[in-house]
Structure formats: C-alpha cells, structure tokens
Design a protein around this motif. Structure first.
Motif, mmCIF file in Angstrom:
data_model
loop_
_atom_site.group_PDB
_atom_site.id
_atom_site.type_symbol
_atom_site.label_atom_id
_atom_site.label_comp_id
_atom_site.label_asym_id
_atom_site.label_seq_id
_atom_site.Cartn_x
_atom_site.Cartn_y
_atom_site.Cartn_z
ATOM 1 N N GLU A 106 0.845 -1.210 0.000
ATOM 2 C CA GLU A 106 0.000 0.000 0.000
ATOM 3 C C GLU A 106 0.874 1.252 0.000
ATOM 4 N N HIS A 107 1.997 1.169 0.703
ATOM 5 C CA HIS A 107 2.892 2.330 0.741
ATOM 6 C C HIS A 107 3.447 2.612 -0.664
ATOM 7 N N VAL A 108 3.748 1.549 -1.395
ATOM 8 C CA VAL A 108 4.232 1.730 -2.773
ATOM 9 C C VAL A 108 3.179 2.492 -3.583
ATOM 10 N N ILE A 109 1.916 2.123 -3.395
ATOM 11 C CA ILE A 109 0.830 2.800 -4.114
ATOM 12 C C ILE A 109 0.725 4.268 -3.662
ATOM 13 N N GLU A 110 0.927 4.513 -2.364
ATOM 14 C CA GLU A 110 0.897 5.906 -1.872
ATOM 15 C C GLU A 110 1.994 6.734 -2.545
ATOM 16 N N LEU A 111 3.191 6.142 -2.655
ATOM 17 C CA LEU A 111 4.306 6.854 -3.311
ATOM 18 C C LEU A 111 3.947 7.154 -4.768
ATOM 19 N N LEU A 112 3.296 6.174 -5.397
ATOM 20 C CA LEU A 112 2.904 6.345 -6.800
ATOM 21 C C LEU A 112 1.897 7.495 -6.941
ATOM 22 N N LYS A 113 0.900 7.495 -6.066
ATOM 23 C CA LYS A 113 -0.130 8.553 -6.138
ATOM 24 C C LYS A 113 0.506 9.916 -5.907
ATOM 25 N N ASP A 114 1.445 9.984 -4.968
ATOM 26 C CA ASP A 114 2.114 11.243 -4.647
ATOM 27 C C ASP A 114 2.901 11.756 -5.864
ATOM 28 N N ALA A 115 3.576 10.833 -6.542
ATOM 29 C CA ALA A 115 4.357 11.239 -7.723
ATOM 30 C C ALA A 115 3.438 11.705 -8.851
ATOM 31 N N PHE A 116 2.293 11.026 -9.014
ATOM 32 C CA PHE A 116 1.331 11.449 -10.042
ATOM 33 C C PHE A 116 0.774 12.836 -9.734
ATOM 34 N N LYS A 117 0.557 13.090 -8.433
ATOM 35 C CA LYS A 117 0.039 14.402 -8.020
ATOM 36 C C LYS A 117 1.044 15.475 -8.422
ATOM 37 N N GLU A 118 2.317 15.210 -8.155
ATOM 38 C CA GLU A 118 3.357 16.192 -8.511
ATOM 39 C C GLU A 118 3.344 16.474 -10.018
ATOM 40 N N LYS A 119 3.081 15.428 -10.775
ATOM 41 C CA LYS A 119 3.068 15.565 -12.242
ATOM 42 C C LYS A 119 1.744 16.164 -12.741
ATOM 43 N N LYS A 145 12.731 7.428 -23.190
ATOM 44 C CA LYS A 145 11.816 6.451 -23.791
ATOM 45 C C LYS A 145 10.401 6.475 -23.216
ATOM 46 N N MET A 146 10.259 6.881 -21.956
ATOM 47 C CA MET A 146 8.932 6.806 -21.331
ATOM 48 C C MET A 146 8.026 7.937 -21.849
ATOM 49 N N ARG A 147 6.712 7.704 -21.724
ATOM 50 C CA ARG A 147 5.776 8.748 -22.144
ATOM 51 C C ARG A 147 5.731 9.846 -21.069
ATOM 52 N N SER A 148 5.544 9.422 -19.830
ATOM 53 C CA SER A 148 5.727 10.359 -18.720
ATOM 54 C C SER A 148 6.895 9.780 -17.907
ATOM 55 N N SER A 149 7.317 10.479 -16.891
ATOM 56 C CA SER A 149 8.637 10.083 -16.363
ATOM 57 C C SER A 149 8.604 9.869 -14.856
ATOM 58 N N ILE A 150 7.746 8.929 -14.428
ATOM 59 C CA ILE A 150 7.608 8.671 -12.993
ATOM 60 C C ILE A 150 8.228 7.307 -12.661
ATOM 61 N N ILE A 151 9.080 7.305 -11.641
ATOM 62 C CA ILE A 151 9.709 6.047 -11.208
ATOM 63 C C ILE A 151 9.415 5.824 -9.736
ATOM 64 N N ILE A 152 8.842 4.665 -9.442
ATOM 65 C CA ILE A 152 8.658 4.281 -8.033
ATOM 66 C C ILE A 152 9.598 3.101 -7.811
ATOM 67 N N ASP A 153 10.615 3.359 -7.017
ATOM 68 C CA ASP A 153 11.689 2.375 -6.864
ATOM 69 C C ASP A 153 11.594 1.743 -5.475
ATOM 70 N N SER A 154 10.879 0.627 -5.387
ATOM 71 C CA SER A 154 10.684 0.024 -4.060
ATOM 72 C C SER A 154 11.915 -0.740 -3.606
ATOM 73 N N GLN A 155 12.897 -0.864 -4.503
ATOM 74 C CA GLN A 155 14.109 -1.620 -4.152
ATOM 75 C C GLN A 155 15.355 -0.751 -4.099
ATOM 76 N N ARG A 156 15.202 0.517 -4.357
ATOM 77 C CA ARG A 156 16.308 1.480 -4.319
ATOM 78 C C ARG A 156 17.479 1.030 -5.204
ATOM 79 N N ILE A 157 17.172 0.667 -6.449
ATOM 80 C CA ILE A 157 18.257 0.262 -7.354
ATOM 81 C C ILE A 157 18.664 1.394 -8.290
ATOM 82 N N ILE A 158 17.862 2.468 -8.337
ATOM 83 C CA ILE A 158 18.236 3.624 -9.161
ATOM 84 C C ILE A 158 18.652 4.750 -8.215
#
Ligand code: NAD
Length: 461
Positions: A322-335, A428-441
């Motif tokens: 659920e936290h991953v989804i919260e991060l995603l929603k937050d990033a979409f809001k910013e965009k 390459k992406m259409r929009s540019s949102i990354i949710i990195d739940s593994q901190r690899i980027i």
C-alpha cells in the motif's frame, strides 16, 4: 530377510559401510525447489536415489533429462550426470519405490491457507500413505518446514496409525533435517550451510547424521530433539521477517523527516553488533511469511493469544505494498496526472531477485491495487516472459515495455535492472515517474535526468 537389511537394524559400522559402498537406497518425496536439488546431491554422492512427485509433467520432464530449475546455478551438470548414470530414477508412484528404500526424505510443501493458517495437509496425506507402504527398519526424514512439536505430537501418530502397525524407534526411525537453503543459491548453501539433525531416538539421529555427513560437505549439528531443530529453522526466518519490518517502519518515518534510510543503513552497518536489513515492498516467498505465521500458530496452539511482535511485523510487511501505491499517487500528483487510465509498467513480479517464483510476492497486491485504480498495467520480468501472471500477459522485451509507459514501479531487484540508466528511461517513457521500491536507481541521477522519483525510505527527489 528383507526386514533385517533395512537401515535401522544395522550396526553403526554396517551403516557406515553401506553408505560408503552406495548400498543405501533413498527416496525423496517432493521434487520442487528443494527436493530436486537434494535428490541430485544424494544420487551424486553414490546413493541409489528415487524421486517421487505427483506432478506427472515434472516427472516426465525429468525422465527426458530436462532440468526444471534454470534459476539454480550449479545443478544442471550434476542432474544430467546422475540421470545418465542411472543413479536417480523418478516416478509419480510412491508405492513403487517406498518399499525398496531404506530412507524416505520428505520435501513436501507446507504452505498456509488464505487465512494464514499453516496447511500441513500434503505432508499428513503422504504420512498416511507411508503408514501403509513402509517396511520395518525404514528411516523417515522430514526436511519440510513444520512447527516445533508437529513431528512429536502429530506426524509420528500418523505414521504409526491407529492400528500401531509399526512403532517409531522400534520399527521405523523418524527424524528431521530442516532445510535452510535460499532459492537462487541452493547449490552454494548446500556446500556451505551447516545442517541440523534431530530425531525421536538416538540411533535414528546417528544414522541421519552419518548419511548427511556423506552427502553434504558441511557441519552436521545433532540437536537435542526434532522440535528444537524445527524451532531453529523458524527462529532464523522470523528474525529476518521482523528485522525487515522494523526497517520498513523506519523507512516510512524517515521519508517524512527527510532522511534517506540508505545513508542511515550504510553507516549503521559499520557498528559490529548491527545486522543490516533493507526496506522493500513486502516480504514474499514460500518461507518468511509462512514461517512467521507458523510461529504465531504455535503460540496459539500452546494457549497464547498471539505473538504480538511477530503479528505486528507481519502487518507492517504486508502493508508495504500500500505504501508503494501511496508513493505512486504522490508522484502522479506532482506531475498533475491521475493514476487511472495511465500506463504503468511493473518491473519484476518474482518474490525475490533472480528467481522464478511468485509465491506470496508483493507484486500481486500492488497489481491488484493498480487494477482498482483503473491503471493500464504491463509487466516485464526476465523470468516471466510472454506468460499470464496475476491476470496480465507479461511483456517479452524491456525496451518495448518501457515505451509508452507513464510510470514504472520497480518491485523486484533482478540483476537485469541494476544498470538501468535514468537518462534512457527519460528518453523512452511517455511520462517520467519512477517508483523504486528496491532502491536500485540512484535518486540524484534520476532527478538530474528529469524523472519524478520516489523510493522507499528516500526523501523526495
Ligand atoms: N523454497 C525454499 O526457499 C525453501 C527453503 C527452505 C525450506 N523450504 C521448505 O521445503 C519444503 C518444500 O518446499 P519447496 O519450495 O521445495 O516446495 P515446491 O512447491 O517447490 O515443491 C514441492 C513439490 O512437492 C510436490 N508434491 C506436492 N504434493 C505431493 C504429493 N502428495 N506427493 C509427492 N509430491 C508432491 C509438488 O508437485 C512439488 O513439485 C517446504 O516445507 C518449504 O517450506 C523451502
């Protein structure tokens, strides 16, 4: 005559000589992630080895020399050799091979049901069959993960049956050697991890110890009894589940405070008594979550209401999706965009890196939430190409998966994803949102590239 040739009735010297001379027959029941590599090790050590599995496709594949565990390095050659030399034969028919075997090793699944209650139905059903099939003097070893006390209080009664046809310790031996190897590195673990052996009687413990000493080049540690050996197995995994939960909880706190948990953990691990664990989208697989619930179930069986800490740890780890989804929603809001109708690419669905396994993967609940949000979901996972996974047909190529995506959610840190270039994603992406739940980027590189980046335990980039 046959009865006296069975291993429980041999003298210590006869047991050793029979093992060394390859005169012992072993039957491994359950040829999955653990059972198949185990069986090949026994066969490779010169013992006459049978394998039994109810999965007829798996059995016919093995008989056609197809090694199914492509994500387990180091086995294919051993597997092909032991099959070629006729040291390892497999069947779906338990009754065909059990009477011919001195030792029966159980590597059967011990999952849990939808209510998180451990499900021992497979092992108990095979136990009922063994009651009818074993000969006097057979030794049975349970490698499956079971609750402490299951062997002493339940399984032995199943094997003895209501008729008490055979009695443990007198007519057959019963012991455990709980498996602790990790998927993706089982060969390495078989070569390095000490193993624990427990049994209902001393003679059986000595026999099992001798056999495992012959097959595995590791320390074999005799335990006082089966329940203690099984308790060690659960304790190590619950320890891990709980520590991950603790770090996950801190990760969410530190996001708010503006502290990057990666920096904290890097420095914390320089202290000698800190054992580092990392945050993530949840904890899946056939072991950790199940083992925590086995421990909780054990507590309830013994009259405790629950194990508070383990229960809370589970809740935290299960809420991380659920936290991953919260991060995603937050990033979409910013965009200034909505998740609904956006194109979301999930990178990795396996429960752990570099393994083909989906059991209890956090990807499942993340995908389910994305479906609820009416996102258009695609999946790329190098271990699941062109397959139906969690109701979605997976992509076959990384590049084509990235094109047209509005957001990427990294769920599994497969090796293939470690070198992903943020500039490449931006281009390459259409929009540019990354949710990195593994901190690899690296979040700074992501920001420089113009991506909107959110990572678990990371201040907003
Ligand atoms: N996978 C791991 O990482 C791991 C690590 C340590 C311990 N364990 C424990 O080892 C045990 C086996 O786990 P696994 O991951 O190898 O499971 P798995 O699901 O990969 O394999 C189990 C195999 O048993 C077979 N099977 C099911 N019912 C059967 C029956 N009635 N007769 C014969 N075969 C039957 C299945 O077809 C399957 O091939 C479990 O108790 C698990 O908790 C697993």
């Amino acid at each position: 005559m046959i009865e006296n040739s069975k291993i429980l009735y041999m003298s210590g010297q006869e047991v050793s000589d029979s093992i060394q001379g390859g005169k012992i027959s072993v039957c491994v029941v359950g040829l999955g992630r653990i059972g198949l590599p185990t069986a090949t090790y026994f066969a490779n050590a010169g013992l006459n080895t049978f394998g039994v599995d109810i999965d007829s496709e798996l059995v016919s594949g093995i008989n056609s020399k197809e090694f199914p565990l492509k994500d387990e390095p180091g086995y294919e050659l051993i597997f092909k050799n032991v099959i070629k030399e006729g040291k390892f034969r497999v069947t779906t028919d338990l009754s065909e091979v059990v009477p011919k075997s001195d030792v029966i090793l159980l590597s059967l699944p011990t999952p849990m049901n939808k209510n998180n209650i451990p499900d021992y139905s497979t092992i108990t059903s095979v136990g009922n069959q063994l009651h009818d099939l074993i000969c006097k003097g057979t030794v049975i070893i349970v490698e499956s993960t079971v609750e402490p006390g299951f062997i002493e209080n339940t399984f032995v009664k199943i094997l003895e049956g209501e008729d008490h046809k055979f009695i443990a310790g007198k007519d057959f031996g019963l012991g455990v050697c709980p498996e602790t190897a990790n998927p993706g590195q089982i060969n390495n673990d078989f070569q390095n991890l000490p193993r624990l052996v427990g049994a209902l009687d001393e003679k059986t413990k000595i026999i099992i110890t001798k056999i495992y000493n012959h097959v595995f080049p590791v320390e074999i540690i005799p335990m006082i009894n089966c329940k203690t050996a099984n308790a060690v197995k659960l304790t190590t995994n619950v320890f891990r589940d709980l520590n991950i939960a603790f770090i996950n909880e801190l990760a969410i706190l530190f996001e708010k405070v503006g502290i990057d948990i990666s920096n904290v953990l890097e420095a914390a691990k320089t202290k000698y008594n800190f054992q580092v664990h990392y945050p993530g989208p949840g904890v899946g697989g056939p072991c950790l979550p199940v083992n925590s619930y086995q421990m909780i179930n054990l507590a309830k069986t013994w009259g405790l209401e629950t194990l508070q800490m383990v229960e809370i740890g589970r809740k935290i780890n299960e809420s991380m999706s659920e936290h991953v989804i919260e991060l995603l929603k937050d990033a979409f809001k910013e965009k200034g965009m909505n998740v609904g109708n956006s194109n979301i690419l999930v990178l990795g669905v396996a429960y752990k890196p570099n393994v083909r396994g989906l059991q209890l993967s956090p990807a499942e609940s993340i995908i389910s939430s994305l479906k609820d949000l009416k996102a258009n979901i695609s999946i790329y996972d190098p271990f699941f190409k062109n397959e139906l996974v969690f109701g979605i047909n997976t992509e076959s190529e990384f590049l084509s998966a990235v094109l047209e995506s509005d957001a990427i959610v990294i769920v599994t840190a497969h090796k293939e994803f470690h070198d992903i270039d943020p500039e490449f994603l931006k281009s390459k992406m259409r929009s540019s949102i990354i949710i990195d739940s593994q901190r690899i980027i690296n979040q700074h590189s992501a920001k420089r590239a113009g991506l909107i980046y959110r990572g678990i335990g990371c201040e907003k980039a």
